[in-house]
Design a protein around this motif. Sequence first.
Motif, PDB file in Angstrom:
ATOM      1  N   MET A  51       0.834  -1.199   0.000  1.00 32.21           N
ATOM      2  CA  MET A  51       0.000   0.000   0.000  1.00 32.21           C
ATOM      3  C   MET A  51       0.872   1.253   0.000  1.00 32.21           C
ATOM      4  O   MET A  51       0.626   2.199  -0.765  1.00 32.21           O
ATOM      5  N   GLU A  52       1.899   1.263   0.826  1.00 33.86           N
ATOM      6  CA  GLU A  52       2.801   2.418   0.888  1.00 33.86           C
ATOM      7  C   GLU A  52       3.504   2.642  -0.434  1.00 33.86           C
ATOM      8  O   GLU A  52       3.629   3.782  -0.900  1.00 33.86           O
ATOM      9  N   GLU A  55       0.940   3.931  -3.106  1.00 34.56           N
ATOM     10  CA  GLU A  55       0.520   5.300  -2.809  1.00 34.56           C
ATOM     11  C   GLU A  55       1.687   6.292  -2.927  1.00 34.56           C
ATOM     12  O   GLU A  55       1.481   7.444  -3.288  1.00 34.56           O
ATOM     13  N   SER A  60      -3.613   4.579  -6.160  1.00 36.63           N
ATOM     14  CA  SER A  60      -4.519   4.114  -5.120  1.00 36.63           C
ATOM     15  C   SER A  60      -4.308   2.610  -4.968  1.00 36.63           C
ATOM     16  O   SER A  60      -4.396   1.858  -5.942  1.00 36.63           O
ATOM     17  N   TYR A  61      -4.041   2.177  -3.751  1.00 34.48           N
ATOM     18  CA  TYR A  61      -3.815   0.754  -3.488  1.00 34.48           C
ATOM     19  C   TYR A  61      -5.025  -0.069  -3.901  1.00 34.48           C
ATOM     20  O   TYR A  61      -4.881  -1.118  -4.529  1.00 34.48           O
ATOM     21  N   TRP A  64      -5.280  -0.377  -7.625  1.00 36.04           N
ATOM     22  CA  TRP A  64      -4.255  -1.312  -8.072  1.00 36.04           C
ATOM     23  C   TRP A  64      -4.694  -2.751  -7.790  1.00 36.04           C
ATOM     24  O   TRP A  64      -4.575  -3.624  -8.647  1.00 36.04           O
TER      25      TRP A  64
END
Length: 91
Positions: A51-52, A55, A60-61, A64
């Motif tokens: 996620m990091e 982003e 956007s996680y 994705w």
Amino acid sequence: MSDHTQKENQQVETLKVKEKHSPDSQKKASQSKKKKPAKPAGFKEFEALAMEIVEANGGSYYEWLHKQHQEIILNFNVHNQKQITEVAKQS
């Protein structure tokens, strides 16, 4: 209350108790408590890192992840419809 009415009420209560303890009702109860598959060890850490990264690159996680899901489904061989049906039944 008449004796006849009391007997009817007792019969209804007896039927309700029998129904609760029938094999069919027990199957329904066990089927509704289907266990979720466990996440692999370290899943949350890897999810957080992914996620990091996504982003940090301005994405956007969840977009994705959604695209990853779509890609898996689109790449699945349509000739394997029987397998598709089996996968759908399992989930």
